[in-house]
Design an enzyme around this catalytic site. Structure first.
Site, short mmCIF file in Angstrom:
data_model
loop_
_atom_site.label_atom_id
_atom_site.label_comp_id
_atom_site.label_asym_id
_atom_site.label_seq_id
_atom_site.Cartn_x
_atom_site.Cartn_y
_atom_site.Cartn_z
N LEU A 20 -19.38 54.20 14.10
CA LEU A 20 -20.13 55.25 13.40
C LEU A 20 -21.33 55.74 14.20
O LEU A 20 -22.29 56.26 13.63
CB LEU A 20 -20.55 54.78 11.99
CG LEU A 20 -19.38 54.40 11.06
CD1 LEU A 20 -19.91 54.02 9.67
CD2 LEU A 20 -18.36 55.53 10.93
N PHE B 131 -9.38 57.10 20.02
CA PHE B 131 -10.12 58.37 20.05
C PHE B 131 -11.61 58.16 20.35
O PHE B 131 -12.37 59.12 20.25
CB PHE B 131 -10.03 59.05 18.67
CG PHE B 131 -8.64 59.44 18.25
CD1 PHE B 131 -8.14 60.70 18.57
CD2 PHE B 131 -7.84 58.58 17.52
CE1 PHE B 131 -6.86 61.08 18.17
CE2 PHE B 131 -6.57 58.95 17.11
CZ PHE B 131 -6.08 60.21 17.44
N TYR C 228 -16.89 62.32 33.28
CA TYR C 228 -16.07 62.31 32.06
C TYR C 228 -14.59 62.37 32.42
O TYR C 228 -13.79 61.52 32.00
CB TYR C 228 -16.46 63.49 31.16
CG TYR C 228 -15.45 63.73 30.05
CD1 TYR C 228 -15.28 62.78 29.04
CD2 TYR C 228 -14.66 64.88 30.03
CE1 TYR C 228 -14.34 62.99 28.04
CE2 TYR C 228 -13.73 65.09 29.03
CZ TYR C 228 -13.57 64.13 28.04
OH TYR C 228 -12.63 64.33 27.05
N GLY D 183 -19.58 73.87 36.63
CA GLY D 183 -18.35 73.10 36.42
C GLY D 183 -17.34 73.77 35.52
O GLY D 183 -16.30 73.17 35.23
#
Ligand code: UDP
Length: 334
Positions: free
Chosen positions: A37, A76, A144, A287
Site C-alpha cells: 500500500l 504488478f 526503469y 528520453g
C-alpha cells in the site's frame, strides 16, 4: 468440476493490478492480493483477501504459500517513473529487481511454477523501427527499462534451470479505467498524459504541459500506443490459461498497433468532456521517442488476445467517468 485456481496478485491494489483482481474475481479465481500500500489503495481490492506487506518479506510469503496451494503469481508491484529511476536508480534496482528475485525464490521454495510479469515497451529503448515486434533489439535507455529487461532475462534463465514457466507482457501505454467507473488510475504524483488531461478538464489541475511540438510526426507531438487497462487484464487472463494448461513461457508486446499523438488525445478529451483544457507548450521531455507503437501480432496468434477497447474515444470516456468520481470525492464539502 476442478477447484478454482488460486492466484497471488502482487501489487493488486495498484492501477493495473486492481483491474486484474476484479477480472479474476469475475472469473471465479481465488485471489490473494499482496500489496504494501505504498502507492496502492486497499479499497481498490474488490475480490479475495488483501495481505498488506512486502513482496520480499520471506516470512509473510512462507505464510501465504503455506496457507493454500498457489497456482500462479502475477507481479504488478514495480516502481514505474522513468525520471525518478534516472535520479534514484538504487531504489529501482532494489525494488524492481532484487525484491522480485526474493519473490521468485519464495515461489521456488514452495514449488509455485507459474509467473506473469508486467514488463514494458521501455525495454526496447529508442525504436529502430515501428511497429515494434518482440524481435526488436532490447536496449533500454533508462534504469526503469533496464530493471524490467533484467527481470525478463532472469525469467528466461529460471525457466531453463528451475522449470519456472513465465509470461512477460510488455505494455505500451496503459490507460483507461473500468468501464463502469469502479476502478481507475490514482497515481500520486500523476505523470501520465490521459489522467493529467482529464484532471485539467475536471478542474483538479490548472492545465497541462505538452512536451515537444517539433517531433517528426504529422502534428509534431509524440505518438503513443494507448492500450486499455481492461485489455491488459484480459491478456493476463489468457497468459494464465496458457500457463495453467502447461504452455511454454513467452514474451508478448501489448498494444493496439495504431497510436495517437498527444494533440489527438487532447482533442478527443476536449470533445468528450466539453471542457476547456489549458495547454502550455513546453520543450521535449528527455528520453521521449517520437513514436512508440506495438506490433502485437504474436499476442493475437499465441494467446488469442483481441483488444476490446482499441478506440481512443472509448478509453477516454472510461477514464473520464473515473476522473469525475475522483473529482467529486475530492471536492470541498460545503
Ligand atoms: N506528455 C505530455 N505532457 C504531460 C505528460 C505526458 O505532453 O504532462 C506526453 C509525453 O511526452 C509522451 C506522452 O504524453 O509523449 C505519453 O506520456 P506518458 O507519461 O503518459 O507515458 P510514457 O509514454 O512516458 O510511458
Amino acid at each position: 468440476m476442478s477447484a478454482p485456481p488460486t492466484v497471488l496478485v502482487v501489487g493488486g491494489a495498484g492501477y493495473i493490478g486492481s483491474h486484474m483482481v476484479w477480472l479474476l474475481g469475475q472469473r471465479g479465481v481465488n485471489v490473494v492480493t499482496l500489496d504494501d500500500l505504498s502507492s496502492g489503495h486497499a479499497d481498490a481490492v474488490t475480490s479475495g483477501r488483501l495481505e498488506r506487506g512486502d513482496m520480499a518479506d520471506r516470512a509473510l510469503l512462507d505464510r501465504i504459500f503455506s496457507s493454500q496451494p498457489v497456482d500462479a503469481v502475477m507481479h504488478f508491484a514495480s516502481f514505474i517513473q522513468v525520471g525518478e529511476s534516472v535520479e534514484q536508480p538504487a531504489r529501482y534496482y532494489r525494488n524492481n529487481v532484487l525484491r522480485t528475485l526474493d519473490l521468485l525464490d519464495a515461489m521456488r521454495a514452495h514449488g509455485v511454477k507459474h509467473f506473469i510479469f508486467s514488463s514494458t515497451a521501455a525495454v526496447f529503448g529508442e525504436p529502430a523501427y515501428t511497429p515494434i515486434d518482440e524481435r526488436h533489439p532490447q536496449q533500454p535507455i533508462n534504469p526503469y527499462g533496464r530493471t524490467k529487461w533484467m527481470v525478463e532475462q532472469v525469467l528466461a534463465d529460471y525457466d531453463r534451470a528451475y522449470g519456472l514457466r513465465s509470461v512477460c507482457l510488455r505494455y505500451f501505454n496503459a490507460a483507461g479505467a473500468h468501464p463502469d467507473g469502479l476502478l481507475g488510475e490514482r497515481h500520486d504524483p500523476e505523470t501520465h498524459l490521459i489522467p493529467l488531461v482529464l484532471q485539467a478538464a475536471s478542474g483538479r489541475r490548472a492545465g497541462i504541459k505538452v512536451f515537444g511540438q517539433d517531433y517528426d510526426t504529422p502534428d509534431g507531438t509524440c505518438i503513443r500506443d494507448y492500450i486499455h487497462v481492461m485489455d491488459l487484464a484480459e491478456a493476463h487472463w489468457l497468459a494464465l490459461q496458457r500457463l495453467l494448461q502447461g504452455g511454454a513461457s513467452g514474451v508478448f508486446n501489448l498494444g493496439n498497433g495504431g497510436g495517437y499523438s498527444v494533440q489527438q488525445v487532447i482533442d478527443v478529451a476536449r470533445a468528450h468532456t466539453g471542457r476547456e483544457i489549458a495547454l502550455e507548450y513546453a520543450p521535449r521531455r528527455p528520453g521521449d521517442p517520437a513514436r512508440l507503437v506495438a506490433d502485437a501480432t504474436l499476442a493475437r496468434q499465441e494467446l488469442g488476445w483481441v483488444p476490446q477497447y482499441p478506440d481512443l474515444a472509448t478509453l477516454v470516456a472510461h477514464a473520464w467517468r473515473w476522473e469525475q468520481r475522483c473529482a467529486s470525492a475530492s471536492a470541498p464539502r460545503t
